[in-house]
Design an enzyme around this catalytic site. Sequence first.
Site, PDB file in Angstrom:
ATOM      1  N   GLU A   1      67.209  61.400  30.052  1.00 31.54           N
ATOM      2  CA  GLU A   1      65.951  60.770  29.609  1.00 31.54           C
ATOM      3  C   GLU A   1      65.693  59.549  30.469  1.00 31.54           C
ATOM      4  O   GLU A   1      66.581  59.087  31.179  1.00 31.54           O
ATOM      5  CB  GLU A   1      66.062  60.236  28.174  1.00 31.54           C
ATOM      6  CG  GLU A   1      66.724  61.127  27.248  1.00 31.54           C
ATOM      7  CD  GLU A   1      66.943  60.525  25.880  1.00 31.54           C
ATOM      8  OE1 GLU A   1      66.871  59.297  25.692  1.00 31.54           O
ATOM      9  OE2 GLU A   1      67.196  61.332  24.994  1.00 31.54           O
TER      10      GLU A   1
ATOM     11  N   LYS B   1      65.097  55.555  31.071  1.00 32.15           N
ATOM     12  CA  LYS B   1      65.530  54.312  30.424  1.00 32.15           C
ATOM     13  C   LYS B   1      64.329  53.374  30.421  1.00 32.15           C
ATOM     14  O   LYS B   1      63.980  52.783  31.435  1.00 32.15           O
ATOM     15  CB  LYS B   1      66.714  53.703  31.183  1.00 32.15           C
ATOM     16  CG  LYS B   1      67.333  52.536  30.449  1.00 32.15           C
ATOM     17  CD  LYS B   1      68.668  52.166  31.057  1.00 32.15           C
ATOM     18  CE  LYS B   1      69.424  51.132  30.262  1.00 32.15           C
ATOM     19  NZ  LYS B   1      68.696  49.962  29.889  1.00 32.15           N
TER      20      LYS B   1
ATOM     21  N   ASP C   1      62.006  50.255  29.859  1.00 30.46           N
ATOM     22  CA  ASP C   1      62.358  48.843  29.996  1.00 30.46           C
ATOM     23  C   ASP C   1      61.529  48.013  29.010  1.00 30.46           C
ATOM     24  O   ASP C   1      60.461  47.517  29.331  1.00 30.46           O
ATOM     25  CB  ASP C   1      62.065  48.407  31.433  1.00 30.46           C
ATOM     26  CG  ASP C   1      62.843  47.162  31.794  1.00 30.46           C
ATOM     27  OD1 ASP C   1      63.627  46.682  30.957  1.00 30.46           O
ATOM     28  OD2 ASP C   1      62.657  46.666  32.923  1.00 30.46           O
TER      29      ASP C   1
ATOM     30  N   CYS D   1      45.115  19.672  37.639  1.00 33.02           N
ATOM     31  CA  CYS D   1      44.270  18.652  38.234  1.00 33.02           C
ATOM     32  C   CYS D   1      43.425  18.035  37.116  1.00 33.02           C
ATOM     33  O   CYS D   1      42.676  18.745  36.453  1.00 33.02           O
ATOM     34  CB  CYS D   1      43.373  19.287  39.299  1.00 33.02           C
ATOM     35  SG  CYS D   1      42.024  18.199  39.769  1.00 33.02           S
TER      36      CYS D   1
HETATM   37  S1  IVH Z   1      70.277  55.247  23.879  1.00 31.69           S
HETATM   38  C1  IVH Z   1      74.076  54.520  21.675  1.00 31.69           C
HETATM   39  N1  IVH Z   1      68.169  55.955  25.276  1.00 31.69           N
HETATM   40  O1  IVH Z   1      68.846  50.649  26.777  1.00 31.69           O
HETATM   41  C2  IVH Z   1      73.025  54.665  22.699  1.00 31.69           C
HETATM   42  N2  IVH Z   1      68.688  53.648  25.130  1.00 31.69           N
HETATM   43  O2  IVH Z   1      71.413  49.439  27.628  1.00 31.69           O
HETATM   44  C3  IVH Z   1      72.009  53.622  22.590  1.00 31.69           C
HETATM   45  N3  IVH Z   1      67.099  52.185  26.293  1.00 31.69           N
HETATM   46  O3  IVH Z   1      69.503  48.810  23.881  1.00 31.69           O
HETATM   47  C4  IVH Z   1      70.868  53.645  23.453  1.00 31.69           C
HETATM   48  N4  IVH Z   1      65.768  53.770  27.022  1.00 31.69           N
HETATM   49  O4  IVH Z   1      67.090  49.387  24.405  1.00 31.69           O
HETATM   50  C5  IVH Z   1      68.927  54.937  24.839  1.00 31.69           C
HETATM   51  N5  IVH Z   1      66.326  56.730  26.465  1.00 31.69           N
HETATM   52  C6  IVH Z   1      67.053  55.706  26.021  1.00 31.69           C
HETATM   53  C7  IVH Z   1      66.762  54.369  26.338  1.00 31.69           C
HETATM   54  C8  IVH Z   1      67.612  53.354  25.867  1.00 31.69           C
HETATM   55  C9  IVH Z   1      65.987  52.462  26.986  1.00 31.69           C
HETATM   56  C10 IVH Z   1      67.645  50.820  26.102  1.00 31.69           C
HETATM   57  C11 IVH Z   1      67.941  50.474  24.672  1.00 31.69           C
HETATM   58  C12 IVH Z   1      69.344  49.966  24.635  1.00 31.69           C
HETATM   59  C13 IVH Z   1      69.615  49.696  26.088  1.00 31.69           C
HETATM   60  C14 IVH Z   1      71.090  49.889  26.363  1.00 31.69           C
END
Ligand code: IVH
Length: 683
Positions: free
Chosen positions: A114, A116, A118, A424
């Site tokens: 998936e 990630k 931000d 200013c």
């Molecule tokens: S799973 C136990 N999936 O990344 C697993 N996290 O570095 C928990 N995040 O705090 C997270 N996209 O805010 C998961 N597709 C995704 C994500 C994701 C962003 C963030 C989330 C988490 C941080 C961890």
Amino acid sequence: MKDKNRAKQRIEELTKKIEEHNFHYYVEADPKISDYEFDRLLDELVSLEKEYPEFKDENSPTQRVGGQVTKKFPAVRHKYPMYSLANTYSKEEVIDFDKRIKKAIGESFEYVCELKYDGVAISLTYENGRLVRAVTRGDGVTGDEITNNVKTIPSIPLRLRNEPPALIEVRGEIYMPHGSFLKLNRQKEENGESLFANPRNAAAGSLKLQDSSVVAKRRLECFIYGLAGDNLPYPTHWDCHKELKSWGFRVSEDVRKCNGINEIFPFVDEYEEKRGSLPFDIDGVVIKINSFDQQDRLGYTSKFPRWAIAYKYKAERAGTILEDVLFQVGRTGAVTPVAVLEPVRLAGSTVKRASLYNADKLEELDLHYNDYVYVEKGGDIIPKIVGVDTGKRESRARKVVFAKKCPECGSELAREPDGSVHYCPNSMSCPPQIRGRIEHFISRRAMNIESLGQGKTELLISKGKINNIADLYSLDYHDLIGLEKLYKDPENGKQKRISFREKTVKNILSAIEASRNTPFDRVLYSLGIRHLGETMAKKLARHFGDIDKLMNASFDELVAVKDVGEKMARSITAYFENRGNTEIIERLRNAGLIFSMHSSAEPAGSALDGKSFVVSGVFEKYSRNEIKELIEKHGGEVKGSISSKTDYLVAGEKMGPEKRRKAEELQVPVISEKQLEELISKG
Ligand code: IVH
């Protein structure tokens, strides 16, 4: 009783309908009705709930507009901890991760990849299908409860579909899409406030606002990526995604089931390419084991699950020469440093400038002219300088220091007491401030004197016809007719000839005339007081009722108003302490502008006496209610439906086709909000 029952039934019916359309619009991105029709359903629900508050549900779709204020966000312990993810920038480490998995559970397993996102991690609890709690990650064990703010995010369902389990806790990421981020920073720039450095900070900052109606305007979005809990009845993460979707959650389509490590990297590479064209920021890819059984067998370290890893994209970076630092003066006098760079290619575009935000940032980077600097666009939209190669610095290089004097008018710069912004202080005669203040005053969301654009304003200033906003109301036909100038359009750099002929002059004068009807809160916003945006202008106008009370308010009285901070209170008192400003207000008052909330309730004129109006659609300058008030204030009456007795149909955008057809059939003239203003001003 019958009415009451009917109202209850209709409220339930409308709630269901609106939720359904909300789902089609925000979750499936496949709207089934027009925005206008949607607004009508919502309007009806709002007024029924007002009349019958006993039937108003805490999770009614009307909650989306916010209004609740949270002074302090209570700390809440998560039922299931919110883990973080182990992350890496190296593909070798992803291969090592795969080896560890194989060693622990053998060769037979699947991955799910998936994006990630931000943004800000969120945990949402639903009891009997209703959102009861939204909590931030915090330290993973305890987070802040921000339910009221989260309820305003339209892609987060307030009530679920298809009978989910009685108690569920879902996890996802709230983020600010690029479009909303750019709009927000543009507004902040206009108000002379410091900007958010990236969409993540903007999302986090928005979720911590006390007034949820402001959060509602920030246009946040959310992707749900997981369900927390033991013994979930779904065998895999993939099945769980499908289930989440069926309950009405917005789940990303950018996910892929992968058979083994070799299928992971094509996904990783594909989205590294696509990253620049996504409407939101991602900082990598999350790789998860699909089977929940296998996840359980792999377990957790104290911080991370052993069944997942985040592969993070390196921010794209380029080296170039810092040619200069400009100090730009905005309309409120705020001075922003901007780096001028030797053009360099970075993430698909050429970068020539980078924002340096403020004096602290400049100091932190310790920049010298001609430095070799590194520029990054790590998913963020605005390029930024992230470092300097001091080894390449010439020995006699000059350090960049923040300007002491205004580059436009030479005045000594001042600094906000909290040190964040230089400005200013010569607000009355510094050219960009004069220009900026007039441009702000005439802009669409302020006094809406649209016939005067940037070019024409500049022409009037350069010919000495106007020097401040009050001068606009002394202009007459002879001042304008025949004025001419070549003007370079800042949008496309093309030269245009501007000349004031008969028609232009008439349009300008009638737009200025019509602007005298602008309600007080908008006039207040139009003055261009530093840090005073639209929402706060509305609040202050309502709180104090008229300009005299606001002008006489002490600093303490100002900070006592909800959401007025010290910075804003200081800016307001400083504005009214300046004689130049109070003189302008007096002149505007004499020109007939509205400086009181109450004056809109009193009959202001009889220009529309005996005329019957129907109002329909969405308007630019006024809300539908404001248009109705405006008509009534000038002696007209407003009816709900068109008949042969209707004199005018005031039409905004997205007016239903049925109304237009009826107006045509009965030969009722259709006019815009602007034409209505003209009708009033012509008397
Ligand atoms: S799973 C136990 N999936 O990344 C697993 N996290 O570095 C928990 N995040 O705090 C997270 N996209 O805010 C998961 N597709 C995704 C994500 C994701 C962003 C963030 C989330 C988490 C941080 C961890």
